[in-house]
Design a protein around this motif. Structure first.
Motif, PDB file in Angstrom:
ATOM      1  N   PHE A   6      -4.255  -0.053   4.223  1.00 14.36           N
ATOM      2  CA  PHE A   6      -3.223   1.040   3.651  1.00 14.36           C
ATOM      3  C   PHE A   6      -3.923   2.196   3.706  1.00 14.36           C
ATOM      4  O   PHE A   6      -3.603   3.395   3.910  1.00 14.36           O
ATOM      5  N   ALA A  30       4.903  -1.694  -1.890  1.00 16.16           N
ATOM      6  CA  ALA A  30       4.220  -2.726  -1.806  1.00 16.16           C
ATOM      7  C   ALA A  30       3.718  -3.157  -3.140  1.00 16.16           C
ATOM      8  O   ALA A  30       3.375  -4.533  -3.541  1.00 16.16           O
ATOM      9  N   ILE A  31       3.623  -2.499  -4.257  1.00 17.71           N
ATOM     10  CA  ILE A  31       3.488  -2.831  -5.683  1.00 17.71           C
ATOM     11  C   ILE A  31       4.467  -3.783  -6.259  1.00 17.71           C
ATOM     12  O   ILE A  31       4.111  -4.937  -6.907  1.00 17.71           O
ATOM     13  N   THR A  57      -5.652  -3.364   0.950  1.00 17.20           N
ATOM     14  CA  THR A  57      -6.136  -2.159   0.507  1.00 17.20           C
ATOM     15  C   THR A  57      -6.893  -1.150   1.642  1.00 17.20           C
ATOM     16  O   THR A  57      -6.642   0.072   1.817  1.00 17.20           O
ATOM     17  N   GLY A  73       3.619   7.593   2.483  1.00 15.86           N
ATOM     18  CA  GLY A  73       2.219   6.729   1.691  1.00 15.86           C
ATOM     19  C   GLY A  73       2.775   6.357   0.375  1.00 15.86           C
ATOM     20  O   GLY A  73       2.516   5.220   0.151  1.00 15.86           O
ATOM     21  N   VAL A  74       3.120   7.248  -0.158  1.00 13.95           N
ATOM     22  CA  VAL A  74       3.406   6.890  -1.734  1.00 13.95           C
ATOM     23  C   VAL A  74       4.690   6.066  -1.675  1.00 13.95           C
ATOM     24  O   VAL A  74       4.587   5.173  -2.504  1.00 13.95           O
ATOM     25  N   TYR A  80      -9.782   6.470  -4.331  1.00 18.65           N
ATOM     26  CA  TYR A  80      -8.865   5.226  -4.418  1.00 18.65           C
ATOM     27  C   TYR A  80      -9.990   4.006  -4.272  1.00 18.65           C
ATOM     28  O   TYR A  80      -9.753   3.089  -5.117  1.00 18.65           O
ATOM     29  N   ASN A  90       3.636   2.655  -0.717  1.00 15.10           N
ATOM     30  CA  ASN A  90       2.687   1.985  -1.901  1.00 15.10           C
ATOM     31  C   ASN A  90       3.404   1.468  -3.169  1.00 15.10           C
ATOM     32  O   ASN A  90       3.335   0.438  -3.684  1.00 15.10           O
TER      33      ASN A  90
END
Length: 809
Positions: A196, A242-243, A193, A235-236, A426, A239
């Motif tokens: 990122f 990564a999910i 976290t 970044g999106v 966040y 993410n």
């Protein structure tokens, strides 16, 4: 307080509260009693056992709002006074951090009772803060123009990708398996976290930062915005990957399908419906209120939907905001209605209460452990320092390779490395989902506070935006030779200015065989958008059926350009904040190497010239800002066209240049000389000679005055097709302002246009006793007299100011 007192509870029950017989349970009737019966309730009830005013929900909310508002504004004002450009949002967080340690005070203290009530009733200030959180993300989406992505250059794309990917690669190499197993004090999820969040560059946070630093209207600011948008998109994508990589495939698939379906509904259903609303709204008319409230309700539903999917819920209202058509009438209406209230009153509550969670005593203990390279804070700081340093280093390289100056490249890397509101949101979400420990939140919150406080100050002192407007050459009409290329920047604020600009060009310049280059800049106030727009209509053609910001200007000047083929006309549109419109004008004037900027006067008269139909104070401030630091000469045109008889096929336009002395008057004579090349123009030079020499030009200035007058009269003959054009020269001696007023009144109806320097007659007998009556300083004393309501003339006035400063290399 004796909760078993029967008399007390007999009184309190009537207010909506009660207690069980054994005194263990406190009950509250519905609907809740939110306000007290008065300040003196405790003293009016028997035995003085009533409730104090801040124990009720509404008074407590009001007290919290007032305290928070006063505290963060005091901090912001204090920092501003010591010339530290700290953003408003940072001041809000500083206020929360300052009050966070009040939780250590005894429970009977007033501040403790207001901010940390020990009952289980709903916390209304916290709820309103959450409301502001949803509203903030929705409005940020509304203000973003997605079309900016299509205009992003390759250099911004490369920099945006590098600034996110390379810090992540560096962290993966440095920390290795710790991302999975965790360290001594931090879990693997916390490692991932923090890595990122330190690597990303949130567009909404970056855009707010450069807006606070007042560089969003510069070319540098636009490059940073484009880069931040690419970085945010990168970044999106990371993410999402990564999910899927770190979650159970069934859960991640469910989340992916849910988010994808939400996006499809937005794009194929809600976006077309909003465009339909815009289409059926008459131009320059507001959107119906119920459409706005429906969209607001949808934003809260979208938040709950993403929360149900266990996805970062702020993405829901943000994506809905992106689907709202930017600008008027819908996007601007939403921003105008809610932005100020949400940012000024409600959002501070959201930023304030999380900062109250900072654990001061734990922080002191962790700071002591830093000397031994141990502790939870040490691990967190190691991650932050490594990722931030690599981000700054790698972000500086692409702009440098693109030949951006080193200082600007470094400043750009600092801006993209700044952490603020988005990262705070966040991390709070991570604490709520229990993927980040509360103690770790203390560390990251302080680092965000440090970043958002220190970095803006460093950027402010490293990047001097005013230098980009310095001109190293003389750019005025006086230095131009007759017949040489003349570049003029014409500014338009409203459609009413179009006729005045075109008439001025047609009547007073030789357009049949001209070397005139005319650049037309349409200035539009930025409303409902987060980033300013600059449109070149030579490069970006309007598509059929699309609403254009400058339709009337484009049609009028396209017609003008096709009729007068001998002159060059280029059209531009700038959509920006009025506070920074002068910067857009400076930039275009420097880019096109213009010698003269012409601004329309902020007042507009009716057709019969008897009534003022528009008096725009904002446009007046723009004119004043332009005059203060323009890179070339400037003229303010007061267009009051005289009615011309239809039988007069070839009208003669009479121009009077008023001359007292000084550089502005010399510039007025210079523009008169250029007008004289038009055979329909008859120029008269009226020299006003003061009765005494007080304030008159001497030495070199006097020589320049005499030389310019002789040059104007020497060009008396301008033969063209056998015609002669003469300059009439008049001299009048004046003892004070009353003589000046009398002379100008006597010739008021004779001329179609008066040309005068802005500083004409200042400090001399010519303007004595007139200075006190000046209403518009931007016109000077004589210019103000010519446009005053007491002056019985209906001709136009052009007030000229010569280029103020020329920098030395």
């Amino acid at each position: 307080m004796d909760f078993g007192n029967t008399t007390f509870w007999d009184e309190i029950t009537s207010h909506g509260y009660s207690i069980t017989e054994d005194g263990t349970t406190f009950c509250e009737k519905q609907p809740i009693i939110v306000n007290s019966i008065g300040v003196w309730e405790k003293f009016l009830l028997p035995s003085r056992v009533g409730m104090v005013i801040w124990e009720y929900s509404l008074p407590q909310l009001e007290a919290v709002i007032v305290i928070v508002l006063c505290l963060w504004n005091f901090i912001y004002f204090l920092l501003k006074k010591i010339r530290l450009p700290v953003p408003r949002i940072t001041s809000m967080m500083l206020a929360g951090a300052a009050l966070s340690q009040t939780s250590l005070l005894p429970n009977d203290w007033l501040v403790q009772r207001i901010f940390f009530p020990d009952d289980l009733r709903p916390k209304v200030p916290d709820t309103l803060g959450a409301f502001a959180f949803v509203f903030y993300w929705f409005l940020e989406g509304v203000k973003i123009d997605v079309g900016v992505i299509r205009r992003t250059g390759s250099k911004a794309v490369i920099t945006g990708i590098v600034t996110v990917l390379f810090p992540i690669f560096t962290a993966n190499i440095v920390f290795g398996s710790l991302r999975e197993t965790g360290g001594k004090n931090l879990t693997g999820v916390e490692y991932r976290t923090m890595i990122f969040m330190q690597s990303i560059s949130a567009f909404t946070g970056i855009s707010r930062l450069i807006r606070d630093l007042k560089i969003d209207h510069s070319e540098f600011g636009r490059i940073v915005l484009s880069t931040a948008m690419v970085a945010d998109a990168t970044g999106v994508c990371i993410n999402i990957v990564a999910i899927f990589a770190w979650s159970d495939w069934r859960v991640s698939s469910f989340q992916g399908i849910g988010v994808l379906g939400y996006v499809m509904v937005l794009v194929w259903i809600f976006r077309p419906l909003m465009l339909l609303v815009v289409k059926h709204t008459p131009e320059e008319r507001p959107v119906k209120e119920y459409f706005i409230y429906i969209i607001i309700i949808l934003s809260f539903f979208s938040f709950q939907y993403l929360k149900m999917l266990h996805f970062f819920p702020a993405i829901g209202p943000f994506l809905l905001g992106l689907c709202v058509p930017h600008g008027p009438p819908l996007g601007s209406a939403l921003v105008q209605k809610f932005e100020s209230f949400n940012t000024g009153i409600l959002l501070p509550l959201f930023l304030f209460f999380p900062m109250l969670q900072i654990d001061g005593p734990w922080l002191v203990e962790e700071v002591k452990k830093l000397r031994h390279y141990d502790g939870q804070m040490y691990e967190a700081l190691t991650i932050i320092v490594v990722v931030s340093a690599s981000k700054i280093f790698f972000t500086t390289i692409p702009p440098l390779l693109a030949k951006m100056p080193l200082t600007d490249s470094f400043v750009m890397s600092l801006i993209l490395s700044n952490k603020g509101f988005v990262e705070m949101c966040y991390f709070m979400y991570a604490v709520e989902k229990q993927t980040l420990q509360a103690k770790s939140f203390t560390t990251v919150a302080l680092m965000i506070l440090f970043s958002s406080t220190v970095l803006p100050v460093v950027i402010h002192y490293l990047y001097d935006g005013s230098k980009r407007f310095i001109c190293f050459q003389k750019r005025n009409l006086m230095s131009l030779k007759l017949g040489s290329e003349m570049k003029i920047l014409m500014c338009i604020h409203k459609s009413d200015h179009i006729a005045g600009v075109i008439n001025f060009l047609e009547q007073y310049f030789p357009l049949e065989d001209s070397t005139l280059n005319c650049y037309v800049l349409n200035l539009i106030e930025l409303v409902g958008l987060d980033n300013p727009l600059f449109i070149s209509h030579q490069m970006q053609k309007a598509e059929p059926g699309h609403r254009s910001y400058s339709t009337n200007v484009l049609i009028a000047f396209d017609t003008f350009k096709h009729y007068w083929k001998s002159i060059s006309v280029e059209l531009f549109t700038s959509i920006s904040n009025p506070k920074y419109m002068h910067q857009e004008i400076y930039s275009l004037a420097l880019d096109k190497q213009a010698s003269f900027i012409m601004l329309p006067f902020h007042k507009i008269w009716s057709i019969d010239q008897t009534t003022v139909v528009s008096d725009d104070v904002i446009r007046r401030k723009v004119n004043i800002n332009v005059l203060s630091q323009a890179p070339c000469s400037v003229g303010v045109l007061v267009h009051r066209q005289k009615m011309v008889s239809a039988q007069k096929r070839k009208p003669i336009f009479k121009v009077c240049a008023i001359f007292v002395g000084g550089k502005d008057d010399r510039e007025a004579l210079a523009i008169g000389k250029h007008m004289m090349r038009n055979q329909k123009v008859r120029l008269t030079v009226l020299k006003l000679i003061p009765g005494t020499t007080v304030g008159m030009t001497t030495g070199w200035d006097q020589m320049l005055d005499t030389g310019e007058l002789k040059e104007t009269l020497r060009n008396n003959n301008t033969p063209l097709e056998g015609e002669q054009n003469f300059v009439e020269y008049l001299e009048e001696t004046v003892d004070d302002g009353s003589d000046t007023s009398r002379i100008l009144l006597s010739i008021a109806s004779t001329f179609d246009l008066f040309v005068v320097g802005r500083s004409s007659g200042m400090g001399t007998d010519v303007t004595r006793a007139l200075v006190e009556w000046t209403e518009f300083d931007e016109l000077g004393v004589i210019g103000d007299l010519l446009v005053s309501s007491d002056f019985p003339q209906r001709g136009s006035v052009l007030v000229v100011q010569q280029q103020q400063n020329v920098a030395c290399r």
